[in-house]
Structure formats: C-alpha cells, structure tokens
Scaffold this motif. Structure first.
Motif: not given
Length: 560
Positions: A276, A280-281
C-alpha cells in the motif's frame, strides 16, 4: 468496386456543368439580340417613368413641407418623403440590375463571414495558444487572404465588364429616347468608376503579395534559425520543464529506495502495508512531478506551453474516466488482494507457472523449465486466476535429460535435450532429433521413464498345454526371462520380475510377464521388450510347448 464508377459519373457531371456555365457566360457576353433589347428598353422606360413620378411626388412633398400647408404636419410629411425615397431607391436598384444583368449590391457589399463565439472561460485557457498559432501562421494566412482577394477582384472585373457590355448595347439602341440614353450613360459611368476602384484594389493586393513573397525566407535560412528560435522562447522553457521533470523523477526514485531501506513497513516486502505504501508513493510522486512541470512553465510565464500541458492533462483525465474500474482492479492486484497472488500457481498458455512478483510487469516462472521466466503486463492478469501450490506440484511432465516414451504409430523412446515454453526438443537413438511445440508435447502426453518403469508382455500358449499353463509354465518362463536378461546385462537394473497366468482367450492361454526396471535402462525400453519375447520363444522350443495361432472353429449340425 462502386467508387470508381461514382467518380467517373461525378467527373462527367462536372464537365457538363462547366461547359454549360461557359456557354452561358459566352452567350451573355455576346451582343444582345434586338428583340430582347426592345423588351428591356420598354421595361427600363417604365421604371424610369415610375422613378420620375416618385421624383415629382417627393418634390411636391418638399414644397408642402416648407409651405404653409405643412405647418403642424412636418413629421407626417417627412415620413411620407422617407417612404417615397425608399421606393425610389428600390426602383433605381431594379433599373441598374435590369440594365446590367448583374447584382450591384453583391459586388459592392460582399457578405462577410461571421467569427466564432468562444466561451469566456475556455478563451482564458486557449487564448495564448490561439494567439501563438495565429502569430505562427500569420504570413501564410496573409498570403492566402491576398490570393483570395485577387480572385474575388478578378471575378468582379469580369462581371463589371459584362455589365458594361450590356449597358453599352442598350445605349446603341436607345438613341431615339434622350432621357433613357442619359440615364444609361450615368449607369455606365457608375460601372466605370467601380471598375477603376476594383482595379486599384487588385493592384494594391498584388503589390502586398509580392512584398510578402520577397520578405519570405528561404528554406535554408529558416532551418538555420530553428536552434536560435527554439532556445529563444518556448524551446528553452520546454527544455527546462523536461529537465525539472527528470530531476523530480530521479529524486523521488532515490528517496523511495532510501525509505525502503529504513522504513519499518518494508521489513516484510510482501506485506499489505508495504504494498500500500509503495502504491501510494508512486501515485503521489507522479502527481508532484506533473506539478513541478506546470510550476516551471508558470514561473517562466510561458502560457502557451502551460495551456498545452493543461489541455493534455485534461484530455488524459477525460479519457481515463471509463478506466476507473480497471485501474481499481489493477491496484488490487498490486496490493496482492486480487484473483492472482504472489507465490501461487497460474496457468498461462497451457503451462503452470508460479507467480514470483506482481507489479506493473508481473514475473512468472516454471521450476521445471529453466528458461520459462515470463514478464506479463498487469493487464494480462485481470482475466487469470491463481491457486495455492501443492507440495508435490507437477510443474512439467519432464526435465532436461529425462527419457520419455512417445506413443503413436510406433513406440519411440528419446531423451529430452531442451524444453522451453514454446518448444520441446527430443533426441532418439542414433542421433535423430524431434522438435515439437510444447502444446503438442503436453497433448501427447509423454510417459516419463527416468524414475523407473514397468514392461508388461503377453505370451500365448496352446490349449494342448492346458494342464501345465497355470503351474509349470510360469516358473519356467520366469527363469528363462531372468537368464536372458542377465546375459543381456540387465540383471543389475532389474528391480522385479513376475509371471502370472492372465486369461483363457478364444484361441490361446495367455500369461503376462511384468518386469520393473530402474530409470537408467529407459533407453533400452524397446530392446527389453524384444528380449522378453525371445526368452519366451526359447523356453517353448526347449520344452516342446506349442505356440498357438488364430484358428477358425466350425461347428457342424448333427443332421450332417
């Protein structure tokens, strides 16, 4: 096939229309026939008479307006004079059109094209881009404008010459009517004045067009100026934005590896938290990189490139609105929450693979095929399903170096030399090699002999030896087979031998010889079967046992 025919018909119709137009123009340019001139003169005389009547009426109204009769009625009389003036102008227009056979207003006041009505908000965004395009294409558009004007002037001059010809022809036949001839002379003067104006405008357009052509640079000069123009304005800003994008991407990449090295979430790289964070990064770094590009263009005040970038991003967002469910499914796959998960088994092109890692490109591999390492885009995984791997999972029927039995028209034993996801290469005794597709190889299917194998052979005995076939013959056959296999060098590779009575067939009594061997003897599979048959024949000959053959038994009725 119908298109060439349509084109030929279209060309024929176009030619006919062109010839018809030329004929009409030619006929209209010729001197008007006497009967037509007389009819026109009659109509023109009537129009002139009506115009004279209107002139007299307007003069009478003007006298009333300034006389005592007009006191208190000035507004009404002026309205009547205005109405009479409109009628007079309409009659004068009809007179000129009938005399010249050309619409004067269509030449003097050509209809102008209307501009586009852009929305204000869209104009704010597209304004710089449109102005830049207009500036870049100003010279070609100016050249095209002058060319269009010259063509329009030529067309007007042709019509004016035609109109003057008609008026002059009417003047030649109206000598007996001085008033009409005077009016035609005024019309001719008007057309001559218009011709001079059009010729002047055409000359000005020709001079401007020639000036623009002389100022136009050659191709070599334009190419030489490209680098300077590029780095002068938009090219420099574009290069700066690309450099900023490259530094931003590289900086986010290095920061990502630094975070992975020290982050507690990445101690277990396969965990949901780690995946996750990585997803997201990646999304945030892409958005920030785009913001960096837009910020560079903003601080450089390059509204043209900024407008193009905004339109480009808006287009991507607009076209991606229908891909939201697909993007969501891909995000689930990357988070290892989808139908395909890391460490599990999927079947691709008929071959089982183990999922090594899932990302934008997923890595699959097969432990039994060294070269079977495939990278698949994540879009290909959307239709796949995986399952947990079993402890004794059969990844492939064979490995390189295994001996396999290929059954078909004839039995053949070969050694697997190479196997890939597309092709399997098998080498047979004597050096012959067979290359077959992996799909056909799996469909055969091959019998792997390398881990050991069993040979079953049937041998038939005559019913004359019925009393011995269940007790005496099997031990004797077993001994004979063991002796022959020992002589042939198979004793050490023989794991077990069993001889049993199998069945009473219609013409024979059958026994079955079952011999188990280690995998090292796989290449001698066909030879061992022949050795067993030979041992059985030799023991029959030694003991005078009959070998049966197929017989036909006929039962006769008792009457015969």
């Amino acid at each position: 096939m119908a298109f060439p025919y349509i084109h030929r018909v279209f060309r024929f119709v176009l030619c006919v229309a062109l010839f018809f137009f030329i004929g009409v123009c030619a006929s209209s340019a010729d001197p008007v026939k006497k009967p037509e001139n007389k009819a026109k003169i009659t109509n023109l005389a009537r129009l002139l008479k009506s115009m004279d009547s209107l002139t007299a009426a307007m003069e009478d109204k003007n006298r009333r307006l300034v006389g005592p009769e007009g006191q208190g009625r000035e507004q009404t009389i002026r309205a009547e004079i205005s109405e009479l003036q409109k009628k007079y102008e309409a009659l004068e227009k009809n007179f000129n059109d009938l005399a010249s056979e050309v619409n004067y207003d269509a030449i003097v006041n050509p209809e102008k094209s209307k501009g586009f009505n852009w929305n204000e908000e869209l104009r704010e965004i597209l304004g710089p881009l449109i102005r830049e395009v207009q500036r870049a294409t100003s010279k070609p558009r100016e050249i095209e404008k002058h060319r269009s004007d010259i063509e329009a002037y030529d067309f007007q001059l042709q019509n004016i010459e035609r109109a003057m010809g008609h008026v002059m022809s009417l003047m030649d036949t109206s000598a007996s009517q001085p008033r009409l001839k005077e009016k035609l002379t005024e019309s001719l003067a008007m057309w001559e004045s218009r011709r001079n104006d059009v010729e002047t405008l055409k000359s000005i357009s020709n001079l401007q067009l020639e000036k623009i052509r002389q100022e136009t640079e050659s191709l070599a000069q334009a190419v030489q100026k490209i680098p300077s123009l590029f780095f002068k304005s938009h090219g420099r800003n574009l290069l700066l934005s690309l450099l900023a994008l490259g530094f931003a991407v590289y900086g986010f990449y290095r920061l990502f590896h630094l975070i992975r090295r020290h982050s507690p979430f990445h101690k277990d790289e396969k965990s949901l938290y780690s995946r996750a964070f990585d997803l997201g990064y990646t999304v945030i770094s892409c958005l920030l990189s785009l913001i960096v590009v837009l910020a560079v263009l903003y601080f450089c005040s390059d509204w043209v490139l900024l407008s193009i970038a905004i339109l480009f991003l808006f287009g991507i967002a607009w076209t991606s609105k229908e891909s939201v469910p697909r993007i969501w499914n891909q995000a689930r796959l990357i988070l290892n929450l989808g139908p395909v998960r890391e460490g599990e088994l999927v079947v691709y092109n008929g071959i089982p693979y183990k999922v090594a890692s899932i990302n934008m490109y997923t890595l699959l591999y097969n432990p039994a095929i060294p070269s079977a390492r495939i990278r698949l885009p994540i879009t290909d995984l959307e239709t796949m399903r995986s399952r947990p791997v079993d402890v004794n999972e059969p990844w492939f029927p064979s490995r390189v170096g295994d001996f396999v039995l290929i059954e078909g028209d004839m039995e053949r034993v070969g050694r697997v030399v190479a196997q890939t996801p597309e092709t399997v290469l098998i080498e047979f005794a004597g050096g012959a090699k067979l290359s077959t597709s992996t799909a056909n190889y799996l469909a055969a299917p091959p019998l792997n002999l390398s881990s050991g194998f069993r040979i079953r052979q049937l041998f038939n005995f005559d019913y004359a030896d019925q009393s011995r076939v269940t007790r005496d013959i099997p031990p004797a056959v077993k001994t004979a087979v063991e002796d022959v296999l020992s002589l042939e060098g198979f004793a050490e590779r023989l794991l077990g031998l069993r001889v049993d009575f199998k069945q009473a067939a219609s013409s024979s009594l059958d026994i079955e010889i079952s011999a188990d061997f280690v995998g090292d003897a796989a290449m001698e599979y066909i030879h061992i079967k022949r050795v067993i048959q030979r041992a059985c024949v030799e023991v029959c000959s030694l003991n005078n046992w009959n070998i049966p053959f197929n017989q036909l038994t006929v039962h006769m009725s008792g009457k015969h």
